[in-house]
Design a protein around this motif. Structure first.
Motif, short mmCIF file in Angstrom:
data_model
loop_
_atom_site.label_atom_id
_atom_site.label_comp_id
_atom_site.label_asym_id
_atom_site.label_seq_id
_atom_site.Cartn_x
_atom_site.Cartn_y
_atom_site.Cartn_z
N MET A 1 -12.29 -2.75 -15.17
CA MET A 1 -11.57 -2.73 -13.89
C MET A 1 -12.53 -2.87 -12.71
N LYS A 2 -13.74 -2.33 -12.89
CA LYS A 2 -14.70 -2.35 -11.78
C LYS A 2 -15.23 -3.76 -11.54
N ILE A 3 -15.17 -4.19 -10.29
CA ILE A 3 -15.71 -5.53 -9.95
C ILE A 3 -16.67 -5.39 -8.78
N SER A 4 -17.54 -6.37 -8.64
CA SER A 4 -18.50 -6.33 -7.52
C SER A 4 -17.80 -6.72 -6.22
N ARG A 5 -18.45 -6.42 -5.13
CA ARG A 5 -17.89 -6.76 -3.81
C ARG A 5 -17.73 -8.26 -3.69
N GLU A 6 -18.75 -8.99 -4.14
CA GLU A 6 -18.71 -10.45 -4.03
C GLU A 6 -17.57 -11.02 -4.87
N LYS A 7 -17.39 -10.45 -6.07
CA LYS A 7 -16.30 -10.91 -6.94
C LYS A 7 -14.95 -10.62 -6.29
N ALA A 8 -14.84 -9.46 -5.65
CA ALA A 8 -13.58 -9.10 -4.98
C ALA A 8 -13.27 -10.11 -3.87
N THR B 1 -10.16 -14.93 -1.95
CA THR B 1 -10.03 -16.35 -1.61
C THR B 1 -9.07 -17.04 -2.58
N LYS B 2 -9.23 -16.75 -3.85
CA LYS B 2 -8.38 -17.37 -4.87
C LYS B 2 -6.91 -17.01 -4.62
N SER B 3 -6.68 -15.78 -4.20
CA SER B 3 -5.29 -15.34 -3.96
C SER B 3 -4.67 -16.08 -2.77
N GLU C 1 -6.15 -10.27 -11.89
CA GLU C 1 -7.09 -10.43 -10.77
C GLU C 1 -6.52 -9.83 -9.49
N LEU C 2 -5.21 -10.00 -9.29
CA LEU C 2 -4.57 -9.41 -8.10
C LEU C 2 -4.63 -7.89 -8.15
N LEU C 3 -4.44 -7.34 -9.34
CA LEU C 3 -4.51 -5.89 -9.50
C LEU C 3 -5.92 -5.39 -9.16
N GLN C 4 -6.91 -6.08 -9.71
CA GLN C 4 -8.32 -5.71 -9.43
C GLN C 4 -8.59 -5.78 -7.93
N LEU C 5 -8.10 -6.85 -7.33
CA LEU C 5 -8.34 -7.05 -5.90
C LEU C 5 -7.67 -5.96 -5.07
N ASN C 6 -6.42 -5.67 -5.38
CA ASN C 6 -5.68 -4.68 -4.59
C ASN C 6 -6.31 -3.29 -4.69
#
Lengths: 76, 190
Positions: free
Chosen positions: A1-8, A13-15, A24-29
């Motif tokens: 679940m943990k992602i880097s700031r850059e990945k977020a 952008t992808k969203s 990906e949306l869940l991770q981002l939110n």
């Protein structure tokens, strides 16, 4: 679940293009909820999308540009 | 040294015109003729005219401003041509021969007869030109991917096939392009 700031930010952008998966949306939110910086970035990203829509931008295709370049080179 | 600086200031770079200014000029033309094919032809004619008039370039204006002045004249000529058969042509040129600008481009002094009414239309056009200016400062491949995805609305798959990149590379490039654009447009538009 943990992602880097850059990945977020990349997911953000992808969203904007509606191409982020639900995972990906869940991770981002989750990331946006936890980090204000990412929320600010998301707001700016949405604003950029809205500005691009509002500006009704036009662009020449790469093939049109290539053809234009060739014609121009003949005159150089 | 002074002479060298002067020569550099007058220099044109026609080999870079398409990459640096084509989209900017194209947007300007489309906004005025509302036809992409005609707009494309006008941009091409502008570049040819620029080459033919290169010796007249005095370095007073930036290269892009100089090309826009030529394009503006091309747009006027376009309307004059399509209206002339109907006897509708009317182009007002107020050339002030007694000013310091004597001998300068006539186009710079022509009131734009195709200016549009409505603050929002003008604002949107300014916005479009501002975005195009920022896009022109991006690395070439980033600008290409951003244009294809955001402006032309191409699918991720098609862009990847055309450019020989994978989706992951594409999103990194778009992300970098958008981050740079946000910074470029930040002060005025955000």
């Amino acid at each position: 679940m943990k992602i880097s700031r850059e990945k977020a930010k990349e997911l953000c952008t992808k969203s904007q293009y509606g191409e982020a998966t639900w995972w990906e949306l869940l991770q981002l939110n989750v990331y946006v909820l936890l980090f204000k910086e990412c929320a600010d970035f998301s707001a700016k990203n949405r604003k950029l999308t809205s500005l691009c829509d509002k500006a009704n931008l036009n662009t020449l295709s790469e093939s049109e540009k290539e053809s234009m370049k060739k014609d121009l080179e003949k005159h150089l | 040294m002074v002479l060298l600086k002067t020569m550099v200031a007058y220099e044109l770079h026609p080999e870079k015109w398409v990459d640096q200014y084509a989209d900017y000029l194209f947007n300007y033309a489309v906004a005025r003729v509302s036809d992409a094919e005609i707009a494309k032809d006008l941009v091409q004619e502008t570049f040819f005219a620029g080459l033919n008039s290169a010796k007249n370039y005095k370095g007073d204006a930036a290269e892009r401003t100089w090309l826009i002045a030529i394009l503006k004249r091309k747009v006027i000529d376009h309307y004059r041509k399509i209206n002339s058969k109907k006897g509708k042509a009317e182009v007002r040129i107020n050339y002030n021969a007694s000013s310091d600008a004597e001998g300068d481009w006539l186009e710079e002094q022509v009131a734009d007869p195709f200016s549009k009414d409505g603050a929002s239309t003008i604002e949107n056009e300014e916005l479009g030109m501002a975005i195009q200016e920022c896009i022109s400062k991006l690395p070439k491949k980033q600008a290409m991917v951003f244009n294809m995805k955001t402006i032309q609305g191409m699918s991720t798959e098609d862009i990847c096939n055309e450019l020989g990149i994978n989706p992951s590379n594409l999103w990194v490039m778009i992300h970098r392009a958008r981050t740079t654009l946000m910074g470029c447009m930040n002060q005025t538009w955000f």
